[in-house]
Write an enzyme that holds these catalytic residues in place. Structure first.
Site, mmCIF file in Angstrom:
data_model
loop_
_atom_site.group_PDB
_atom_site.id
_atom_site.type_symbol
_atom_site.label_atom_id
_atom_site.label_comp_id
_atom_site.label_asym_id
_atom_site.label_seq_id
_atom_site.Cartn_x
_atom_site.Cartn_y
_atom_site.Cartn_z
ATOM 1 C CD GLN A 49 -58.250 32.650 -38.318
ATOM 2 O OE1 GLN A 49 -57.684 32.355 -37.278
ATOM 3 N NE2 GLN A 49 -57.792 32.273 -39.495
ATOM 4 C CB CYS A 90 -53.958 33.514 -42.929
ATOM 5 S SG CYS A 90 -55.367 33.936 -41.892
ATOM 6 C CG LEU A 91 -55.813 27.977 -40.686
ATOM 7 C CD1 LEU A 91 -56.339 27.406 -39.387
ATOM 8 C CD2 LEU A 91 -55.279 26.878 -41.590
ATOM 9 C CG HIS A 132 -51.203 35.353 -37.908
ATOM 10 N ND1 HIS A 132 -50.826 35.414 -39.223
ATOM 11 C CD2 HIS A 132 -52.441 34.810 -37.909
ATOM 12 C CE1 HIS A 132 -51.813 34.934 -39.982
ATOM 13 N NE2 HIS A 132 -52.788 34.559 -39.201
ATOM 14 C CD GLU A 133 -53.832 32.852 -34.805
ATOM 15 O OE1 GLU A 133 -53.183 32.151 -35.595
ATOM 16 O OE2 GLU A 133 -54.998 33.220 -35.047
ATOM 17 C CG HIS A 136 -56.950 36.449 -37.273
ATOM 18 N ND1 HIS A 136 -57.497 36.650 -38.516
ATOM 19 C CD2 HIS A 136 -55.983 35.515 -37.440
ATOM 20 C CE1 HIS A 136 -56.877 35.865 -39.397
ATOM 21 N NE2 HIS A 136 -55.956 35.161 -38.769
HETATM 22 O O1 LIG Z 1 -54.379 32.323 -38.000
HETATM 23 C C1 LIG Z 1 -54.336 31.415 -38.797
HETATM 24 O O2 LIG Z 1 -55.000 31.440 -39.829
HETATM 25 C C2 LIG Z 1 -53.398 30.244 -38.567
HETATM 26 C C3 LIG Z 1 -52.010 30.617 -39.058
HETATM 27 C C4 LIG Z 1 -51.123 30.816 -37.889
HETATM 28 C C5 LIG Z 1 -49.770 31.351 -38.253
HETATM 29 C C6 LIG Z 1 -49.258 32.381 -37.503
HETATM 30 C C7 LIG Z 1 -47.992 32.882 -37.745
HETATM 31 C C8 LIG Z 1 -47.203 32.372 -38.739
HETATM 32 C C9 LIG Z 1 -47.700 31.365 -39.520
HETATM 33 C C10 LIG Z 1 -48.989 30.857 -39.284
HETATM 34 C C11 LIG Z 1 -51.480 29.535 -40.003
HETATM 35 O O3 LIG Z 1 -52.149 29.521 -41.195
HETATM 36 S S1 LIG Z 1 -51.542 27.918 -39.486
HETATM 37 C C12 LIG Z 1 -50.781 27.120 -40.934
HETATM 38 C C13 LIG Z 1 -49.292 27.379 -40.928
HETATM 39 C C14 LIG Z 1 -48.529 26.627 -40.039
HETATM 40 C C15 LIG Z 1 -47.154 26.855 -39.937
HETATM 41 C C16 LIG Z 1 -46.537 27.847 -40.701
HETATM 42 C C17 LIG Z 1 -47.298 28.603 -41.589
HETATM 43 C C18 LIG Z 1 -48.690 28.358 -41.709
HETATM 44 ZN ZN LIG Z 2 -54.669 33.875 -39.727
#
Ligand SMILES: O=C(O)C[C@@H](Cc1ccccc1)[C@H](O)SCc1ccccc1
Ligand SMILES: [Zn+2]
Length: 168
Positions: A49, A90-91, A132-133, A136
């Site tokens: 990312q 997702c950021l 999720h990560e 990526h």
């Molecule tokens: O990878 C990313 O972009 C960060 C993700 C991480 C995430 C993984 C699984 C489930 C939700 C989020 C998020 O955007 S970080 C912001 C966030 C935090 C809590 C819940 C949802 C989104």
């Molecule tokens: Zn993400």
């Protein structure tokens, strides 16, 4: 802080390479990624990312930024075949959230900031974040699990957002 790539940037589709040696350069990347993640209010961030194509992830699912987790060359295996949908963001795809079904529990193996191997079992939000990560690092985004119609809607929304930004 490192700039975060935004969908539909093709660089987000790059397959990350394994880290050969966890040296000071990798540790500097980890520190920069943690700072970037906390600043962006994220709970996870993959090196892909920030346009660095190495298998490095940082994470912190605590509510007071007190539990940073470093995953270098991560591998996970689902435990059992139970899956549950969870609201994901997702950021790299700001202001868009959707339900994504994922394994309920996973077994994780990775190297830490010192380059030492560790293992852990995760469930709930941590398990979702690991999946999720790790996606990526393989160039996979959570919108890829949505129907083409829904994904198209995300594309349109993101393109409008970019036009506004350029216009502004
Ligand atoms: O990878 C990313 O972009 C960060 C993700 C991480 C995430 C993984 C699984 C489930 C939700 C989020 C998020 O955007 S970080 C912001 C966030 C935090 C809590 C819940 C949802 C989104
Ligand atoms: Zn993400």
């Amino acid at each position: 802080k490192l700039p975060i790539l935004e969908f539909p940037d093709e660089r987000l589709r790059t397959e990350a390479a394994a880290v050969e040696t966890v040296d000071d350069e990798v540790r500097q990347l980890v520190d920069d990624m943690l700072e970037t993640m906390y600043d962006a209010r994220g709970i996870g961030l993959a090196a892909t990312q920030v346009d660095v194509h190495r298998r490095v992830i940082v994470m912190d699912v605590s509510d007071d930024q007190s539990a940073p987790l470093v995953l270098i060359n991560p591998e996970y295996t689902p435990i059992g075949d139970e899956r549950e949908p969870m609201q994901e963001g997702c950021l790299s795809i700001p202001e868009y959230y959707a339900e994504v079904p994922r394994a309920l529990k996973v077994h994780l193996k990775a190297l830490n900031r010192q380059g030492e191997p560790y293992e852990l079992e995760a469930e709930g939000l941590l398990a979702h974040c690991i999946q999720h990560e790790c996606d990526h690092l393989r160039g996979v985004l959570f919108v890829d699990y949505l129907s083409p119609l829904k994904r198209d809607r995300v594309m349109k929304k993101m393109q409008k957002r970019h036009k506004l930004a350029q216009g502004a």
